[in-house]
Design an enzyme around this catalytic site. Structure first.
Site, PDB file in Angstrom:
ATOM      1  N   GLU A  34      -4.830  -3.792  23.388  1.00  0.00           N
ATOM      2  CA  GLU A  34      -5.347  -2.603  24.077  1.00  0.00           C
ATOM      3  C   GLU A  34      -6.866  -2.676  24.188  1.00  0.00           C
ATOM      4  OE1 GLU A  34      -5.509   1.021  21.754  1.00  0.00           O
ATOM      5  OE2 GLU A  34      -4.622   2.162  23.403  1.00  0.00           O
ATOM      6  N   HIS A  36     -10.545  -1.939  23.825  1.00  0.00           N
ATOM      7  CA  HIS A  36     -11.311  -1.207  22.814  1.00  0.00           C
ATOM      8  C   HIS A  36     -12.789  -1.238  23.177  1.00  0.00           C
ATOM      9  CE1 HIS A  36      -7.742  -0.796  20.377  1.00  0.00           C
ATOM     10  NE2 HIS A  36      -8.416  -0.090  19.497  1.00  0.00           N
ATOM     11  N   ASP A  45      -6.327  -3.134  17.155  1.00  0.00           N
ATOM     12  CA  ASP A  45      -5.297  -2.319  16.487  1.00  0.00           C
ATOM     13  C   ASP A  45      -4.301  -3.156  15.687  1.00  0.00           C
ATOM     14  OD1 ASP A  45      -6.419  -0.037  17.459  1.00  0.00           O
ATOM     15  OD2 ASP A  45      -4.822   0.426  18.888  1.00  0.00           O
ATOM     16  N   HIS A 120      -1.921   1.694  15.641  1.00  0.00           N
ATOM     17  CA  HIS A 120      -2.062   2.158  17.027  1.00  0.00           C
ATOM     18  C   HIS A 120      -1.303   3.477  17.145  1.00  0.00           C
ATOM     19  CE1 HIS A 120      -2.142   1.768  21.431  1.00  0.00           C
ATOM     20  NE2 HIS A 120      -0.819   1.765  21.487  1.00  0.00           N
ATOM     21  N   GLU A 122      -0.286   5.455  19.346  1.00  0.00           N
ATOM     22  CA  GLU A 122       0.804   5.642  20.313  1.00  0.00           C
ATOM     23  C   GLU A 122       2.147   5.114  19.792  1.00  0.00           C
ATOM     24  OE1 GLU A 122      -2.261   4.866  20.994  1.00  0.00           O
ATOM     25  OE2 GLU A 122      -2.867   5.456  23.016  1.00  0.00           O
ATOM     26  N   HIS A 177     -11.031   6.537  19.227  1.00  0.00           N
ATOM     27  CA  HIS A 177     -10.636   5.240  19.783  1.00  0.00           C
ATOM     28  C   HIS A 177     -11.851   4.357  20.070  1.00  0.00           C
ATOM     29  CE1 HIS A 177      -8.430   2.227  21.953  1.00  0.00           C
ATOM     30  NE2 HIS A 177      -9.266   2.357  22.968  1.00  0.00           N
ATOM     31  N   GLU A 182     -13.214   2.697  13.832  1.00  0.00           N
ATOM     32  CA  GLU A 182     -12.684   1.358  14.144  1.00  0.00           C
ATOM     33  C   GLU A 182     -13.811   0.324  14.237  1.00  0.00           C
ATOM     34  OE1 GLU A 182      -8.458   1.771  16.388  1.00  0.00           O
ATOM     35  OE2 GLU A 182     -10.199   1.991  17.681  1.00  0.00           O
TER      36      GLU A 182
HETATM   37 ZN   LIG Z   1      -7.659   1.212  18.110  1.00  0.00          ZN
END
Ligand SMILES: [Zn+2]
Length: 259
Positions: A34, A36, A45, A120, A122, A177, A182
């Site tokens: 994904e 970032h 992630d 992650h 989701e 995010h 992170e």
């Molecule tokens: Zn992430």
């Protein structure tokens, strides 16, 4: 590089048989590919839960399974959205089936204590479904001694650590995010993969209290980063690990009980 005693991928099958005899906690990191932002790699992630699960496994004598490197579709409010180039996502049924299958395989070879270690956001409800279906599969085989714990490591971050990360106020884990947390943890565990000169400092995204499909890309920052990452530092990343790793280890000891 020496073989790691915590990584299933590094063991021989003889080692695996020996290790499983001790009824170890087995960690399955589940991540995503994904975007970032301009500064963090697509595998963020996956790399973070892998690093954290490994650190926890070292404390509890556990094993870390090869990670699930793909996750459920990125959502605008928590990951910027699935339309960003390089974001390679799974359909829900594929993720559920994959995790259910891996859990059943671990159990088939004697593992009884499993942690679905999510990186992650989701993924979370699909991991719940995978755990539920795998336990149903096992019940149909007459087995009732399997325990699965599902966790998102960010849920363990205490108020005190939150204050170190966000002295000027905490946005929300969704808006985090590719932001301070992170980026900080990546600066601590994989500084070689962080493009420090490109860390963005945009305002936090503001979303309406509903979701639009197809995505309304209007509220999504162009960088894909949902709040400023400028305050990130390797030192903050170290603080997160120093607090979260022992706390997760203690929680798992408690939740799984004696071997
Ligand atoms: Zn992430």
């Amino acid at each position: 590089m020496a073989a790691s005693p915590t990584q299933i991928a590094d063991l021989t099958w003889y080692d695996f048989v020996e290790r499983v005899k001790a009824n170890p906690i087995v960690f399955l990191p589940i991540g995503s590919v994904e975007q970032h932002g301009p500064h963090l790699p697509l595998a963020t992630d996956t790399l973070l839960p892998q690093a954290l699960a490994t650190a926890v496994a070292e404390r509890v004598g556990g094993l870390v399974a090869p990670p699930v490197a793909y996750g459920y579709k990125s959502q605008p409010k928590s990951g910027g959205g699935n339309h960003f180039p390089g974001t390679l996502s799974l359909d829900a049924n594929v993720l559920i089936g994959l995790v259910r299958n891996i859990v059943n395989e671990l159990v088939r070879h004697g593992v009884r204590r499993i942690v679905l270690f999510d990186g992650h956001m989701e993924n979370q409800w699909f991991l719940v479904e995978a755990a539920d279906l795998a336990l149903r599969d096992q019940a149909m085989l007459g087995r009732d001694d399997v325990k699965i714990i599902k966790l998102g490591y960010w849920e363990f971050i205490t108020k005190a650590t939150e204050q170190v990360l966000f002295p000027d106020g905490f946005p929300s884990w969704e808006l985090e995010h590719a932001a301070v947390m992170e980026t900080s943890v990546m600066l601590h565990v994989r500084p070689d993969l962080v493009r420090s000169a490109l860390i963005p400092d945009g305002p936090a995204a503001a979303f309406p209290p509903y979701d639009v499909y197809p995505f309304d890309t209007g509220p999504i920052p162009d960088t894909g980063v949902l709040s400023s990452a400028a305050a990130a530092s390797a030192q903050k990343g170290e603080v997160v690990l120093a607090q979260v790793v022992p706390d997760i280890a203690a929680a798992l000891r408690e939740a799984f009980g004696p071997e």
